[in-house]
Motif scaffolding. Structure first.
Motif, PDB file in Angstrom:
ATOM      1  N   LYS A 252      -5.537  -5.347  -2.118  1.00 39.33           N
ATOM      2  CA  LYS A 252      -6.596  -5.394  -1.102  1.00 39.33           C
ATOM      3  C   LYS A 252      -7.413  -6.697  -1.244  1.00 39.33           C
TER       4      LYS A 252
ATOM      5  N   LEU B 274      -3.553  -1.528  -6.347  1.00 41.54           N
ATOM      6  CA  LEU B 274      -3.936  -1.322  -4.946  1.00 41.54           C
ATOM      7  C   LEU B 274      -5.189  -2.143  -4.609  1.00 41.54           C
ATOM      8  N   PHE B 275      -6.188  -2.067  -5.474  1.00 39.43           N
ATOM      9  CA  PHE B 275      -7.403  -2.855  -5.241  1.00 39.43           C
ATOM     10  C   PHE B 275      -7.097  -4.358  -5.338  1.00 39.43           C
TER      11      PHE B 275
ATOM     12  N   THR C 174      -3.697   2.300  -8.956  1.00 43.67           N
ATOM     13  CA  THR C 174      -4.989   2.158  -8.282  1.00 43.67           C
ATOM     14  C   THR C 174      -5.525   0.740  -8.452  1.00 43.67           C
ATOM     15  N   HIS C 175      -5.425   0.214  -9.670  1.00 49.12           N
ATOM     16  CA  HIS C 175      -5.895  -1.161  -9.890  1.00 49.12           C
ATOM     17  C   HIS C 175      -5.030  -2.171  -9.129  1.00 49.12           C
TER      18      HIS C 175
ATOM     19  N   PHE D 164       0.845  -1.202   0.000  1.00 48.55           N
ATOM     20  CA  PHE D 164       0.000   0.000   0.000  1.00 48.55           C
ATOM     21  C   PHE D 164       0.882   1.254   0.000  1.00 48.55           C
TER      22      PHE D 164
END
Lengths: 242, 242
Positions: B193, B189-190, B186-187, B168
């Motif tokens: 997650k 990061l998801f 961002t992708h 992260f």
């Protein structure tokens, strides 16, 4: 699993349904409070939401145990069985809504450090109010065993999804415009995603209500969710920083 | 719910356990393939994962129906009841692992457009291999009804969480350094997650195995998850772009 003294099948069912109603009220409250904590940077409210989540977890576990014992002791079939299986499913969705609310509340704490970019939270506030309406509506549909109303909730989930798509786009644009926004926007992005998932759980509940009432699954395919997973934004906005 | 002809309680239980084993294998495969699709930008593999998810959804629904009918018809108590309730819970976790794998596969498509930043996917690859081990281990613990092994899986979830925290941080830093990285990061990061949540589902399964075997919930509190929700990164890295 410990046994409980109960007088009749009807009383057992009433107990289960009352519990779902309480859990629904709590999930609604957690959603509303978590978003308010995020928007207004209300850290003590955020901490309340985080602390309250254990109650919903415990309620779900207890409901599941009671429901399973009822199935084992009473051997309900058809509609009665659907009522109890449906209650287990709905409790699971409500518990997960609580988890997502808790996660939003935690992010309120991180976003707070930045002083929140108000224009960015407006979209989230609007999206959250849609999700709250969906949750309220589907719990009303459950209370009334109204399959048509449940179907309407399910159809409206697309509105939340398309709002999420536009917020996703907007937040990425802000990040590109000014890298100092990145941390706060990332937390807002995850918060928006959480609200989108709360909408999905409301849709799950709508499907369960329909199933309890009709004995059927929905025929039509579920509206497509989260178009952002494959979304690519041009990096041109960022070009000015090169 | 339609009825099924079955010969004995043992056969019904065996059917349910075999189904869990098949679902476990499929969830493992979806996780492995989705991450491979993301790392190698293998779009046809990504599409396979997306298409396969319906199988796991259908398997979960069927297992739940069979399990509930078995409870209603056979009225199992104590250990037998825990076996069946446990199977329902595990099927639900496996179905959600499939959903998360599907979402990673979708993101492979978006990340592909950028040519993927290889140094960024290495952390995700490592994190995913930990999650795969956890999933494999907990399914083995389930097959062997080994409560101690399940407890070990649960304790190791912290490793995935701390790896997620560092990914992260790393992804946010990359975004701040160069805004052109923002969409791809961002992708990622998801995706990270999602892998962290797959680890949580492996932990759920570990708790269920422990419960089936011992009749108890874990005494110790669950290791804390996702420290990133409250994480604030200094925006100094971005200062050079001002």
């Amino acid at each position: 699993m410990e046994d409980h003294i109960v007088r009749s099948y009807d009383e057992e069912l009433k107990f289960i349904l009352r519990r779902i109603s309480e859990m629904g009220g709590q999930a609604e409250r957690m959603l509303e409070q978590s978003v308010r904590a995020l928007i207004r940077s209300d850290l003590s409210l955020a901490q309340t939401v985080v602390a309250d989540d254990v109650l919903l977890d415990a309620a779900e576990r207890e409901l599941e145990e009671r429901a399973v014992l009822t199935i084992a002791k009473r051997q309900p079939m058809a509609r009665d069985l659907r009522e109890i299986v449906g209650a287990i499913r709905i409790a699971s969705d409500l518990e997960r809504i609580g988890d997502l609310g808790k996660n939003i509340a935690k992010r309120a704490i991180a976003v707070h450090e930045f002083g929140q970019p108000l224009q960015l939270t407006r979209g989230i506030e609007h999206m959250a109010s849609l999700a709250q309406e969906q949750l309220k509506d589907v719990l009303d549909a459950y209370a009334a065993r109204d399959a048509e109303r449940a179907a309407a909730v399910r159809a409206r989930d697309e509105d939340i999804d398309s709002m999420y798509t536009s917020i996703f786009r907007e937040l990425l644009t802000y990040m590109m415009e000014d890298p100092r926004n990145i941390t706060a926007c990332t937390h807002l992005l995850f918060s928006a995603k959480n609200i989108e998932r709360i909408g999905d759980h409301a849709t799950n509940i709508a499907e369960t209500v329909y199933y309890i009432q009709t004995g059927q699954q929905f025929e039509s395919e579920r509206p497509k969710s989260d178009a952002t997973a494959t979304m690519v934004l041009p990096a041109t906005v960022a070009g000015s920083n090169e």
